[in-house]
Motif scaffolding. Sequence first.
Motif, mmCIF file in Angstrom:
data_model
loop_
_atom_site.group_PDB
_atom_site.id
_atom_site.type_symbol
_atom_site.label_atom_id
_atom_site.label_comp_id
_atom_site.label_asym_id
_atom_site.label_seq_id
_atom_site.Cartn_x
_atom_site.Cartn_y
_atom_site.Cartn_z
ATOM 1 N N THR A 58 78.711 121.010 11.781
ATOM 2 C CA THR A 58 78.337 122.344 11.322
ATOM 3 C C THR A 58 79.549 122.940 10.609
ATOM 4 N N GLY A 66 80.819 125.699 10.880
ATOM 5 C CA GLY A 66 81.677 126.521 11.722
ATOM 6 C C GLY A 66 81.745 127.982 11.305
ATOM 7 N N THR A 67 80.634 128.519 10.720
ATOM 8 C CA THR A 67 80.630 129.926 10.336
ATOM 9 C C THR A 67 80.870 130.806 11.558
ATOM 10 N N GLY A 122 68.707 128.630 -0.122
ATOM 11 C CA GLY A 122 68.735 128.719 1.335
ATOM 12 C C GLY A 122 70.175 128.699 1.790
ATOM 13 N N GLY A 123 70.358 128.561 3.095
ATOM 14 C CA GLY A 123 71.711 128.515 3.645
ATOM 15 C C GLY A 123 72.221 129.888 4.032
ATOM 16 N N HIS A 131 62.536 130.524 -1.392
ATOM 17 C CA HIS A 131 63.478 130.784 -0.306
ATOM 18 C C HIS A 131 63.193 129.799 0.836
ATOM 19 N N TRP A 163 64.796 128.303 4.863
ATOM 20 C CA TRP A 163 65.758 128.474 5.959
ATOM 21 C C TRP A 163 66.001 127.133 6.645
ATOM 22 N N GLY A 164 67.242 126.940 7.068
ATOM 23 C CA GLY A 164 67.529 125.749 7.858
ATOM 24 C C GLY A 164 68.953 125.784 8.336
ATOM 25 N N MET A 165 69.344 124.772 9.073
ATOM 26 C CA MET A 165 70.713 124.694 9.568
ATOM 27 C C MET A 165 71.079 123.236 9.774
ATOM 28 N N THR A 166 72.363 122.974 9.959
ATOM 29 C CA THR A 166 72.811 121.600 10.158
ATOM 30 C C THR A 166 71.969 120.938 11.250
ATOM 31 N N GLN A 189 61.783 134.116 5.209
ATOM 32 C CA GLN A 189 62.490 132.835 5.221
ATOM 33 C C GLN A 189 61.503 131.691 5.034
ATOM 34 N N THR A 194 68.677 128.734 17.976
ATOM 35 C CA THR A 194 69.270 128.773 16.628
ATOM 36 C C THR A 194 70.367 129.820 16.487
ATOM 37 N N ASP A 250 69.706 132.629 15.513
ATOM 38 C CA ASP A 250 69.144 133.522 14.500
ATOM 39 C C ASP A 250 68.121 134.432 15.156
ATOM 40 N N LEU A 289 63.921 136.479 9.192
ATOM 41 C CA LEU A 289 65.144 136.622 9.976
ATOM 42 C C LEU A 289 65.711 138.001 9.732
ATOM 43 N N LYS A 297 79.082 130.815 2.093
ATOM 44 C CA LYS A 297 78.384 131.936 2.728
ATOM 45 C C LYS A 297 79.362 133.075 2.975
#
Length: 550
Positions: free
Chosen positions: A187, A189-190, A304-305, A325, A327-330, A358, A421, A423, A435, A529
Motif C-alpha cells: 500500500t 502508506g497514505t 479513481g484513487g 469515476h 473506487w478501489g484500493m491496493t 464512487q 476499508t 472508508d 464515500l 493523492k
Amino acid sequence: MQGTMQDVPLLISRILVHGSTVHGRSTVTTWTDEGPVRRTYAETGARSAQLAHALRGLGVAEGDPVGTLMWNNGDHVEAYFAIPSMGAVLHTLNLRLPATQLAFIVNHAADRVIIASGTVLPLLAPLLPKLPSVEHVVVSGPGDRSVLAGAGSGVRVHEYEELIAGRPTAYEWPELDERAAAALCYTSGTTGDPKGVVYSHRSVYLHSMQVNMAQSMGLTDHDTSLVVVPQFHVNAWGLPHATFMTGVNLLMPDRFLQPAPLAEMIETERPTHAAAVPTIWQGLLTELTARPRDVSSLTQVTIGGAACPPALMEAFDALGMRVCHAWGMTETSPLGTVARPPAQARGAEEEWAYRVTQGRFPAGVEARLTGPDGERLPWDGKSAGELEVRGPWIAGAYYGGAGGEPQRPADKFSEDGWLRTGDVGLISPDGFLTLTDRAKDVVKSGGEWISSVALENELMAHPEVAEAAVIAVPDEKWGERPLATVVLKEGASAGLPELRAFLAGRIAKWQLPERWTVIESVPKTSVGKFDKKVLRARYAEGELDVTRLQ
Ligand code: ADP
C-alpha cells in the motif's frame, strides 16, 4: 453431486498465451525521447519468454519475489507476464517513495533481483548497500549506468536487452496452483506504514475479467488505453493483465507524465481510453485550456484513487471526454466500484447524480456498512458507516515477510474475515457507494461528522480555486473543526471572505470552516493523492498562516 467441468487453473501464463496469439497484432507502445516505440503482443509474448529464461539463469525460482522499479513501458509489461508466469512473484516498487520506505519494502519482501529503469538508477544506487537480499540489478531503457559503479559491491548489474538476447522465444510455463502468489504490492502508506498485499493467479485472472466487463472499463481490441496510473500503483489498476485478455492496445507514457507530453501523446497516438488519479487530470485540464489540442479520440477516462471533484468531471465532459469515476484500493486489486449510471436513471440530472458517486459494486465484490458500535447499517442511501468488503480479489491478510505468518490486524480485517476499508460512506438500495471520507480524515465536530471531501468538492467548484484540501484541527469548543487550505489559480483575485461566502451558499451552515489559509500547492503522496498527514503536521507546527473568518 460434483460439477463435471474441467478444473483448469486460472493462471497469468494463460492470459499471456491467449493475448500473444489470438491478439498477436495488438500493440504495446512506449513513449520515448525518440518518439513512440511499438511492439506487438506477439513480440511481447516472445520477449516475456526470453525474460523468464534470463531470470531463471539468474537463479530465480518459483515463489521468489522479483522487484520492478520501473516506469510504465513495454519492458515493464514483459516483466508483468514473465515473472508470475514462471512461478516467481512480481513485486512492483513505487519509485516515488521516500528512500527509507523503499528500502523497508525491498527488505521486507527480500527481493533478490530488481529490474530497474535506467533513469531511476540515481534513486536505487545509494540504496543498494542497505538492500542485503539484492544480488542482481537488471537495467532497462535509457539512463546513465555509471551511477551504479561501486554501489553495493556484491551486486551484479545486467543490461535488459543483452540479458534476454538470443534466448528461446518460447517457455514451458509451469502448471502452477492458481492460489499461488503472482504479484506483491505494498500500500502506498497514505495513512500508515506500507503493508504488502499478495495477489494470487486466481485473483488476478478473475479481477482481469471484471476490468473487461462492459459495466467496468469494457475495452476491446478496437481501443487504445493510455495507462497513466503507474504500474507500481496497484498494478496499474489491473490494466496490463486485463488488456491481454481482450487485445486492447496499450499506450505507455514511461517517464513523460507532465501535462504537455501527455497532451501530445493523446493528440498523436489517439487513445480512446485513459486511466489516472484526479491530480493528473487536473494538470492536463490546465494544459488543454491554455493550449487546446485535438483530444477527440479520448472518449472514456477512468478516474479513481481519490475522490474526483465533480467540477473536474464537468470540465472534461465539456471537452468531450467522459469521466467514469471508480473506487478501489491496493487491498481490492483495486477494482471495487465503477460509476456507470443504471438503466433506470432518466435524464442528464439523474445520470449525473449516479456518476458522481464512487460507483456500483460488481458481482465479485460484496459490501456491508458497519456503524460506530459494530452494528450493520442498511443500504438506504442515508446511513453512513465504515465500508467492509469481501470477494475473490479482495485481500484476506497482509504479507508477513519471508517465513512470517500472514498478518490480519483487527483494524483492517473483521473477525469474520471481511476487509475493513477505513472508508466511510453510504450505499443506495441499488448498490451505489458514496464515500463521504476516510475514517482518519473525517472532521468530528461536536458529535457530528463533517465530510472533508464534500467541502473540498464545493470549494473546487469555485472558478478561481485550483485545489482545496480540508483537514480536521483541534477546537476547544467542538473537539474538531475543519481547516480549509486553498490553492488559487494563477491571476485569481478572489479573497478568503469571498470563498467563504461561496461555500456558505452550498453547504449546511454549521459545517462552514472558520479557519482558512491560502497555500502554494497541496502536498501529494507518492501516487499523487492529497497528503493530509503532511498538512496536519504543518498546522501542528504552526507553519500555516491561518485566517479566522466568522
Ligand atoms: P493508500 O491507502 O496508501 O492511499 P491505495 O491506493 O490503496 O493506497 O488507496 C486506497 C484508498 O484511496 C481508498 O481506501 C480510498 O480512501 C481512496 N480512494 C480510492 N478511490 C477513491 C474514489 N474514487 N473516491 C474517494 N476515495 C478513493
